[in-house]
Design an enzyme around this catalytic site. Structure first.
Site, PDB file in Angstrom:
ATOM      1  N   GLU A 178       1.614  -6.432  -5.309  1.00 54.41           N
ATOM      2  CA  GLU A 178       1.390  -6.055  -6.455  1.00 54.41           C
ATOM      3  C   GLU A 178       2.563  -5.030  -7.019  1.00 54.41           C
ATOM      4  OE1 GLU A 178      -2.306  -3.651  -6.530  1.00 54.41           O
ATOM      5  OE2 GLU A 178      -1.396  -2.038  -7.415  1.00 54.41           O
ATOM      6  N   ASP A 225       0.901  -1.149  -0.279  1.00 56.39           N
ATOM      7  CA  ASP A 225      -0.115   0.071  -0.148  1.00 56.39           C
ATOM      8  C   ASP A 225       0.897   1.445  -0.145  1.00 56.39           C
ATOM      9  OD1 ASP A 225      -2.464  -1.557   0.357  1.00 56.39           O
ATOM     10  OD2 ASP A 225      -1.394  -2.020   2.471  1.00 56.39           O
TER      11      ASP A 225
END
Ligand code: TRH
Length: 382
Positions: A278, A22
């Site tokens: 990610e 994040d």
């Protein structure tokens, strides 16, 4: 209580749910908007300790600090809202404070409010990209922004100079020598260089003995993170950054968790990168080297659909044998079992995959990046 500063151009909200992805994504974007577009960016982060792992300059004791031209604010509760910026980016469906939302609603015109979602190659993403969601009570619209691999999505996070920096580094023996100096010295000539970043994964314990028995040297570089216990079990002793394990053809080097830019350099140097989540997954694609992705596990195996969507895209241009090798090994890495045959089949594809990774990177780099698409979208709504 927070001090207020002059109104920035962008507010970015980041809640560290778990892991590093994040803040990894938010920091890259915040920094890019500042350095490439000269925008004034205020980045709100609820967990500065995690941020510090990627960027050691972060002082986790400070409520407000400026780094690389970005104003970094600790996201505190209760939240005293300053005047919102003209673009407000909430990331990964974190819920921005009510007081801030109320302050947004008081502005005329209200800020452009965007939720940046997770990256996925699934087909539905294009249909949901930029859809509005009206606030239930206030005169505000939130827009869903999906990064992705097709033109109908929000694109991929990539700095303008990324390719040039990579090419310069991989062509510069002195920079590489300095890198290896910090990573325990130059690896044995002819070693297959592998970086390993993953979640807890039983396949690690299967793979290490296969590398130990390999016909050519393997140097596995492991920044300190969740694979460590599996490596300690293999080594039969506790390990820390700086430790080296040597068995047969295999040398494992435990590295500290690297600064984000240094991690990029590790990816650029390795012949094969094991990545996860990610951001490292995307950076491995920009590194233009073969990779193996451990996807972030979701309930009811929803992540396997996402894995297959990417595999379908990534393997489209590969010869059938290589596509099968990648598909089999990535699936084994994500849900078992990893065995000698799957590894050897995959390893046999590495020369083809190296060329493929270069082509893949070049094709992706021709597209507009995420920040460009975010800015065009915001401009179109202002
Ligand atoms: O840490 P992650 O597992 O993050 C995940 C994913 O983003 C996932 O989608 C999300 O739901 C979850 O977090 C909450 O993996 P990811 O995305 O690769 O992020 C890792 C970041 O850490 C990335 O920015 C690269 C950086 N990194 C370093 O800076 N130094 C290192 O040594 C390593 C190994 C990684």
């Amino acid at each position: 209580m927070l001090k207020t500063s002059s109104r920035p151009d962008w507010d970015i909200f980041c809640q560290v749910i778990d892991n590093f992805g994040d803040i990894g994504v938010c920091w890259r974007l915040a920094r890019q908007l500042r350095s490439e577009r000269q925008l004034r960016v205020r980045l709100w982060v609820d967990e500065l300790e995690t941020f510090r792992a990627l960027l050691p300059e972060v002082d986790s004791g400070r409520s407000i600090q400026e780094l690389h031209g970005v104003e970094i604010r600790r996201w505190e509760t209760p939240f005293v809202s300053p005047l919102p910026a003209s673009v407000v980016l909430e990331t990964f469906a974190c819920r921005i404070p009510e007081a801030f939302v109320a302050a947004m609603a008081q502005q005329a015109p209200p800020p452009i409010w965007i939720n940046l979602d997770y990256l996925s190659a699934e087909a539905w993403v294009a249909g949901c990209h930029t859809l509005p969601s009206p606030h239930p009570r206030l005169p505000l619209n939130k827009f869903f922004f999906f990064p992705g691999f097709s033109r109908a999505t929000g694109g991929l996070l990539r700095e303008r100079d990324l390719q040039a920096r990579r090419q310069q580094f991989t062509a510069d023996a002195e920079q590489q020598r300095r890198f290896w100096h910090q990573a325990g010295g130059a690896p044995r000539a002819g070693s297959l260089l592998i970086s390993l970043f993953a979640y807890e994964n039983p396949a690690i314990g299967k793979l290490l003995p296969l590398w130990q028995a390999a016909g050519t040297p393997v140097c596995c570089l492991v920044p300190l993170s969740r694979p460590l216990p599996a490596i300690e079990r293999y080594a039969g002793r506790p390990l820390k950054a700086g430790d080296v394990v040597r068995r047969g053809a295999l040398e494992i080097r435990i590295l500290p968790f690297l600064e984000q830019d240094a991690y990029d350099r590790l990816l650029w140097l390795c012949d094969l990168n094991f990545v996860r989540g990610e951001d490292s997954f995307l950076r491995a694609q920009w590194a233009a080297r073969p990779m193996v992705w451990q996807i972030y596990p979701q309930q009811e195996a929803a992540h396997l659909v996402k894995l297959d969507a990417f595999l379908a895209l990534y393997c489209r241009e590969l010869p059938a044998a290589s596509a099968a090798g990648v598909h089999e090994f990535w699936h084994a890495w994500n849900r078992g079992p990893v065995d000698a045959v799957r590894w050897q089949n995959f390893a046999a594809c590495l020369p083809t995959l190296r060329e493929h990774a270069r082509n893949w990177q070049e094709a992706l780099a021709e597209e507009e990046d995420l920040s460009t698409r975010l800015l065009s979208f915001a401009r179109s709504r202002l």
